[in-house]
Write a protein that holds these residues in place. Sequence first.
Motif, PDB file in Angstrom:
ATOM      1  N   TYR A  30      -6.446   4.972  -2.275  1.00  0.00           N
ATOM      2  CA  TYR A  30      -5.367   4.052  -3.689  1.00  0.00           C
ATOM      3  C   TYR A  30      -6.731   2.684  -3.481  1.00  0.00           C
ATOM      4  O   TYR A  30      -6.596   2.354  -2.073  1.00  0.00           O
ATOM      5  CB  TYR A  30      -4.170   3.974  -3.206  1.00  0.00           C
ATOM      6  CG  TYR A  30      -2.640   3.794  -3.792  1.00  0.00           C
ATOM      7  CD1 TYR A  30      -2.547   3.901  -5.383  1.00  0.00           C
ATOM      8  CD2 TYR A  30      -2.268   2.294  -3.250  1.00  0.00           C
ATOM      9  CE1 TYR A  30      -2.021   3.280  -5.990  1.00  0.00           C
ATOM     10  CE2 TYR A  30      -1.283   1.284  -4.446  1.00  0.00           C
ATOM     11  CZ  TYR A  30      -0.845   2.485  -5.680  1.00  0.00           C
ATOM     12  OH  TYR A  30       0.248   1.863  -5.669  1.00  0.00           O
ATOM     13  N   ASN A  79       3.602   1.322   4.978  1.00  0.00           N
ATOM     14  CA  ASN A  79       3.438   2.352   4.985  1.00  0.00           C
ATOM     15  C   ASN A  79       4.224   3.399   4.342  1.00  0.00           C
ATOM     16  O   ASN A  79       4.443   3.966   5.096  1.00  0.00           O
ATOM     17  CB  ASN A  79       2.337   2.915   4.971  1.00  0.00           C
ATOM     18  CG  ASN A  79       1.383   3.459   4.416  1.00  0.00           C
ATOM     19  OD1 ASN A  79       2.233   4.282   3.984  1.00  0.00           O
ATOM     20  ND2 ASN A  79       0.830   4.537   5.269  1.00  0.00           N
ATOM     21  N   TYR A 117      -6.491  -0.219  -3.345  1.00  0.00           N
ATOM     22  CA  TYR A 117      -6.268  -1.162  -2.655  1.00  0.00           C
ATOM     23  C   TYR A 117      -6.555  -2.107  -1.631  1.00  0.00           C
ATOM     24  O   TYR A 117      -6.774  -2.675  -0.711  1.00  0.00           O
ATOM     25  CB  TYR A 117      -4.223  -2.008  -2.699  1.00  0.00           C
ATOM     26  CG  TYR A 117      -3.641  -2.042  -4.111  1.00  0.00           C
ATOM     27  CD1 TYR A 117      -4.280  -2.552  -5.224  1.00  0.00           C
ATOM     28  CD2 TYR A 117      -2.537  -1.248  -4.008  1.00  0.00           C
ATOM     29  CE1 TYR A 117      -3.037  -2.152  -6.435  1.00  0.00           C
ATOM     30  CE2 TYR A 117      -1.878  -1.277  -5.283  1.00  0.00           C
ATOM     31  CZ  TYR A 117      -2.171  -2.174  -6.082  1.00  0.00           C
ATOM     32  OH  TYR A 117      -1.419  -2.437  -7.833  1.00  0.00           O
ATOM     33  N   LEU A 118      -6.869  -0.513  -0.852  1.00  0.00           N
ATOM     34  CA  LEU A 118      -7.429  -0.880   0.472  1.00  0.00           C
ATOM     35  C   LEU A 118      -8.769  -0.735  -0.367  1.00  0.00           C
ATOM     36  O   LEU A 118      -9.271  -2.178   1.117  1.00  0.00           O
ATOM     37  CB  LEU A 118      -7.129   1.268   0.923  1.00  0.00           C
ATOM     38  CG  LEU A 118      -7.420   1.443   2.616  1.00  0.00           C
ATOM     39  CD1 LEU A 118      -6.253   0.423   3.434  1.00  0.00           C
ATOM     40  CD2 LEU A 118      -7.381   2.134   2.863  1.00  0.00           C
ATOM     41  N   ILE A 121      -1.105  -1.729   5.849  1.00  0.00           N
ATOM     42  CA  ILE A 121      -2.533  -2.561   5.600  1.00  0.00           C
ATOM     43  C   ILE A 121      -3.311  -3.126   6.975  1.00  0.00           C
ATOM     44  O   ILE A 121      -4.275  -3.520   6.851  1.00  0.00           O
ATOM     45  CB  ILE A 121      -2.227  -3.689   4.187  1.00  0.00           C
ATOM     46  CG1 ILE A 121      -2.490  -2.834   3.114  1.00  0.00           C
ATOM     47  CG2 ILE A 121      -2.973  -4.696   4.760  1.00  0.00           C
ATOM     48  CD1 ILE A 121      -3.243  -2.521   3.138  1.00  0.00           C
ATOM     49  N   ASP A 143       0.765  -1.233  -0.207  1.00  0.00           N
ATOM     50  CA  ASP A 143       0.252  -0.077   0.295  1.00  0.00           C
ATOM     51  C   ASP A 143       1.150   1.355   0.154  1.00  0.00           C
ATOM     52  O   ASP A 143       2.027   1.171   0.101  1.00  0.00           O
ATOM     53  CB  ASP A 143      -0.919  -0.160   1.544  1.00  0.00           C
ATOM     54  CG  ASP A 143      -1.404   1.360   1.319  1.00  0.00           C
ATOM     55  OD1 ASP A 143      -2.145   1.668   0.052  1.00  0.00           O
ATOM     56  OD2 ASP A 143      -1.898   1.205   2.590  1.00  0.00           O
TER      57      ASP A 143
END
Length: 402
Positions: A147, A174, A149-150, A206, A141
């Motif tokens: 973004y 991160n 992917y979250l 994440i 991430d």
Amino acid sequence: MIRINTFRLIALIACFCSAVTFGRGSLHHQYAKKIIPGADQTSLYLNYLKGKNIGMVVNQTSVIGDKLTPSVDSLLKLGISIKKIFGPEHGFRGNASNGATVNDSIDPKTGLPVISLYGKHYKPTPFDLNGINLIIFDIQDVGARFYTYLSTLQYVMEACAENNVELMILDRPNPNGFYVDGPILDTTYKSFVGMDSVPIVYGMTIAEYAQMINGEGWLKNHIQCKLKIIKVANYNHNSTYTLPVNSSPNLNTAQSVLLYPSLCLFEGTTLSLGRGTYTPFEEVGHPLLKGKYAYNFTPISIPGMSEDPPQKNNVCYGIDLKNYDTGIIRSSGKLNLTWLLELYNAFPDKTHFFNAYFVKLAGTDQLRKQIEAGKTEREIRESWEPALSRFKVMRRKYLLYN
């Protein structure tokens, strides 16, 4: 007597200096330890995977070791029974352009089925999870709410919870985890680029974010996803971390990753932020700014990065941020709003500056209204409170790292 004490004193000073020197060396060694992502620490989770049918949510950032071997390949060689791969935006191999639909496929290298979570559906279906005992989520991430992917994480958690499948998160640092800033998302504007009431920059890994999704009851019907987390070693939220693999085609430098939370808002305008060049998210401009800025660039179609970028084949004039000191963001702990306000004020056709996507990226309709009304940065930031401070307090409950 005086002479003996002097010698003794000298000896004591020498021992003290030696101890201090050793202590400093140890302290330096402690802080110089290499950050080790969860995936690299196979000894912590390999035995747990044995005897299970595994699904993996992965992309090109999912690598293990200094040789950057794809984690799917590594685990297969170690005898782990991987049955399915789930690919997010940009695909399993990370070569699809932003926003491009990704279809299901067969991975030519492993022969495994690849189920797209950025095609017909965002969320694994019960059929997709049939026969799977455990899902591994291992994606890098970059710490910005928009973004995608979250959002993939949240849908995977929900599917796992509904189908009684455990989710293992191989946590990763991160690179923007050192600050928290921006307007809190109004769930009226919930979308795939923002699902939860968090600021643009949320300062969590994440795994920490996954704990918050569970803890705050953000899954449908407040169901809980069973989590197993493999933490990052030698990491804290002040760590500086450079990604070993590009997180997506248009975040291809450390500079772009750090500028991304501030610059992605320009995706909601008519301006180009460098998509269609080899330095995206490091420059911003538009043809109508000619005469106001000397710096210029021309977006073109680049397969695998931007097939049809904004302002394609048009000379754009604006701001060059390739050498901008991103240490300013780290020291201030704030998004840069100056560029957005400056370019809005300089743009001659303000009626067509924003597009409908801006509200989704901002997570609120207030920011656009404030800019159009001529509010100052200070006034805009004041409007983010007290919600931003409340989030910072809530966030602390789920942190895994100091």
